[in-house]
Design an enzyme around this catalytic site. Structure first.
Site, PDB file in Angstrom:
ATOM      1  N   HIS A 136      20.822  28.613 152.668  1.00  0.00           N
ATOM      2  CA  HIS A 136      20.378  29.122 151.363  1.00  0.00           C
ATOM      3  C   HIS A 136      21.546  29.782 150.637  1.00  0.00           C
ATOM      4  CE1 HIS A 136      16.145  28.294 151.482  1.00  0.00           C
ATOM      5  NE2 HIS A 136      15.891  29.070 152.515  1.00  0.00           N
ATOM      6  N   HIS A 182      19.993  28.784 159.004  1.00  0.00           N
ATOM      7  CA  HIS A 182      19.035  28.501 157.922  1.00  0.00           C
ATOM      8  C   HIS A 182      19.338  29.375 156.706  1.00  0.00           C
ATOM      9  CE1 HIS A 182      14.881  27.490 156.416  1.00  0.00           C
ATOM     10  NE2 HIS A 182      15.104  28.626 155.750  1.00  0.00           N
ATOM     11  N   GLU A 183      19.420  30.674 156.920  1.00  0.00           N
ATOM     12  CA  GLU A 183      19.655  31.570 155.784  1.00  0.00           C
ATOM     13  C   GLU A 183      21.034  31.353 155.180  1.00  0.00           C
ATOM     14  OE1 GLU A 183      17.192  32.896 154.556  1.00  0.00           O
ATOM     15  OE2 GLU A 183      15.847  32.691 156.263  1.00  0.00           O
ATOM     16  N   HIS A 218      23.901  27.364 149.050  1.00  0.00           N
ATOM     17  CA  HIS A 218      23.304  26.785 147.839  1.00  0.00           C
ATOM     18  C   HIS A 218      23.519  27.726 146.654  1.00  0.00           C
ATOM     19  CE1 HIS A 218      19.597  24.220 146.410  1.00  0.00           C
ATOM     20  NE2 HIS A 218      20.714  23.914 145.769  1.00  0.00           N
TER      21      HIS A 218
END
Length: 672
Positions: free
Chosen positions: A468, A464-465, A471
């Site tokens: 980020h 998940h991190e 992105h």
């Protein structure tokens, strides 16, 4: 004296930073930014974006980087002296940004630029940046006058102070708890957790085991400890953190009330019906009613599943565990036992296969296959010996870098997060600035000379991190205010992160990133099949809990602050949504840092909102093949690379060929 905060922007000498460096560095960068703001608003500077960027954005970006480094260090390596230095400078920084965001002269300059014939010829990313700037000036109070303007500035300063105190109280309340027990009290708890607790006690010269409220210790006790009294003791301590039921010095009750009232007042000054309306202006969702309808629809779909799950759990606990009444501190324990019985699978069973070195190697290999970027370890100063530094390479060129801070420790905020230390930017003073990010988790550290072991939930958190981080790091936008995550609607920011989570449920992925800590064997297929079968175990209850948090957040910021207090609202929502009433002592708002010290106020619904996008995006990979390079290239080009340079919905449609649908989310969650 050389100040490490003013050194190389990419390779900060973290170990050399001392609390006394903070004020000295802020003196320098704030003075430069103040002078730049005065000059940018003067008649000497033309109303031209290139000129304003050189005059103003360069010193302001430096201020933001220096202050960001101070905030980051306080989050991951807090100390009384550093906290005092942070607190002393927070009002200065907040005051500058309030004045910057509401400067009438600067606002007029941007309005003149937008009204000029040249504005229509600007590149798309720059047009978006200009439109965002005008919006942000209005939201920053640039149109306010007189007493309203002064009051708005005072609210911003006070809110910044309260938000930091909220986070400090949560950290202090968490760190203040310690329970020393005999190892025999930890029957059923995984061996590595017991070893870590024994090491923690020994480090303080104590016998036995030290239990804390840090997640790698707290949650395994709730899941596995046979001692029901111990589970209750830990649950109560965790549930009352930073509340009036705990240590008075750490009580966040008054801070919550004041923050909510200040936010409502700020919204009213800007002509908004509520802070919820104000919060949604830069988001995808159009109105609070749309958000409430969306969350309640998810809750409606989840409720029947949750009721069945709870009824089954109660029956199992009564018949198999001898628990006539299933209390809140029993549910994680009973759920783990039921999962083991139903699927012949326990969450602890897979931990031995996920050693951190192998997981990272598998993750990096996946990213290279999907997006054509290579992750290589590199050297840089760090703030703790366990932190590592990496670079991303593409086509033989470095494109970004990141720090990975993986383990829980005292003085470090709980949870997991990504923050952008530096953004991609075609600097007006020369050169391309490459992005740098911090990826922070709170996994259990290595013990007994063995590598750190990750649970499958830890694996999901890491992916998940990293989503980020991708992105932020893979953006190809050169315009600072819409590069990476900047300018992305907040309810779309979770798209790449939640998208990456899906790969944690793919056999071909897990097989390559697993290697048993003792045997070196990959995760067996039959164990994966059992794990996959248990994927949606209690997803109805989980989704209902997220819906409850989302409704709490939205209603707290939508309704008049005097209409209800936070605890009364939690009880009302529990009665509306939850199939079981929580214990009356539970105080989750008091440690809800997302809302009161983070950026999710009136925006917590974003996790579910973005999961519609991320699930539908991942469905494209399911249709084409999860390693399909063409689909990966499209996702990189239309989502990761464009950042906030165009609306998130346009990004999604460019990738998927249509608007998002909820079907994939319901299917992935087992709620279809």
């Amino acid at each position: 004296m050389r100040n490490p905060l003013l050194g190389d922007a990419e390779r900060i000498d973290w170990a050399a930073i001392r609390p006394e460096h903070v004020s000295a560095a802020l003196d320098t960068v704030l003075a430069d930014a103040e002078a730049a703001l005065d000059r940018a608003g003067s008649a000497d500077v033309a109303a031209d974006l290139d000129v304003l960027e050189l005059v103003l954005d360069v010193p302001v970006e430096r201020l933001q980087r220096v202050w960001g480094a101070v905030c980051h260090l306080q989050a991951v390596a807090d100390s009384p002296a550093l906290r005092a230095a942070h607190a002393a400078n927070l009002p200065r920084v907040a005051d500058f940004h309030t004045r910057l965001g509401s400067d009438e002269r600067l606002f007029a300059r941007y309005q003149a630029i937008a009204a000029s014939p040249a504005a229509a010829a600007l590149p798309p990313a720059r047009r978006t940046a200009l439109a965002n700037a005008l919006r942000d000036f209005r939201l920053g109070g640039a149109e306010l006058q007189g007493e309203a303007r002064a009051r708005f500035a005072a609210i911003q300063a006070r809110a910044a102070e309260l938000s930091q105190r909220f986070a400090d109280n949560v950290l202090d309340a968490t760190d203040a708890f310690a329970l020393f027990v005999d190892p025999t009290a930890l029957d059923g708890v995984p061996a590595d957790v017991v070893s870590a607790a024994r090491e923690a006690a020994a480090a303080e010269g104590r016998a036995g085991c030290k239990l804390t409220l840090k997640w790698p210790c707290y949650w395994p006790v709730l899941q596995f400890a046979s001692d029901r009294t111990l589970r209750e003791q830990m649950f109560r301590a965790y549930s009352v953190r930073a509340s009036e039921l705990g240590e008075p010095a750490h009580d966040n009750s008054a801070l919550i009330d004041e923050l909510v009232a200040l936010r409502a007042e700020a919204a009213a000054l800007l002509g908004m019906p509520s802070y919820a309306h104000l919060s949604l202006v830069p988001k995808m969702a159009r109105s609070p009613d749309q958000v409430l309808d969306f969350v309640r629809d998810l809750a409606r779909r989840s409720r029947p599943h949750a009721e069945r799950e709870l009824a089954e759990l109660r029956e199992f606990a009564r018949e198999k565990l001898g628990l006539a009444t299933l209390e809140a501190w029993d549910r994680p324990f009973a759920a783990e036992k039921l999962r083991q019985q139903r699927y012949a699978f326990g969450s602890e069973e897979v931990r031995g296969y996920f050693t951190e070195p192998r997981v990272l190697a598998g993750l990096f290999d996946l990213v290279q296959r999907l997006f054509g970027v290579e992750v290589r370890p590199d050297e840089a100063p760090v703030w703790h010996p366990s932190v590592r530094f990496y670079r991303l390479w593409r086509d033989g060129e470095p494109v970004a870098a990141f720090y990975l801070d993986a383990y829980a420790r005292p003085g470090k905020q709980q949870g997991a997060w990504m923050d952008g230390a530096r953004q991609r930017w075609a600097r007006p003073d020369g050169g391309l600035q490459r992005p740098v990010t911090h990826l922070v988790c709170n996994f259990a550290p290595p013990v007994d000379g063995r590598p750190a072991l990750l649970s499958h939930d830890d694996l999901i958190t890491l992916f998940h991190e990293f989503g980020h981080g991708l992105h932020h790091m893979l953006t190809q936008v050169d315009e600072l205010s819409v590069s990476g995550l900047s300018g992305v609607e907040w309810d779309a920011c979770e798209l790449p992160s939640q998208f990456m989570e899906n790969f944690c449920w793919e056999w071909e992925v897990l097989r390559k990133l697993s290697s048993h800590v003792d045997s070196g064997e990959a995760l067996p297929r039959e164990l994966f099949d059992r794990m996959k079968a248990a994927r949606n175990f209690h997803n109805g209850l989980t989704m209902l809990r997220h819906c409850e948090y989302g409704l709490f957040d939205m209603r707290l910021h939508l309704e008049p602050p005097a209409a209800r207090r936070s605890i009364e609202l939690t009880q009302e929502l529990a009665a509306e949504l939850s199939p079981v009433a929580p214990p009356p002592f539970v105080r989750y708002p008091h440690s809800f840092t997302h809302l009161f010290s983070g950026a999710y106020a009136a925006g917590y619904y974003s996790y579910a909102w973005a999961e519609v996008l991320s699930s539908d995006a991942y469905a494209a990979f399911e249709e084409a093949g999860i390693f399909d390079a063409t689909t990966g290239e499209r996702f990189r080009r239309h989502v990761l690379e464009v950042g906030g340079s165009r609306p998130a919905l346009e990004n999604f449609v460019a990738f998927r060929g249509r608007e998002p649908r909820i079907d994939a989310l319901l299917r992935h969650r087992g709620l279809a």
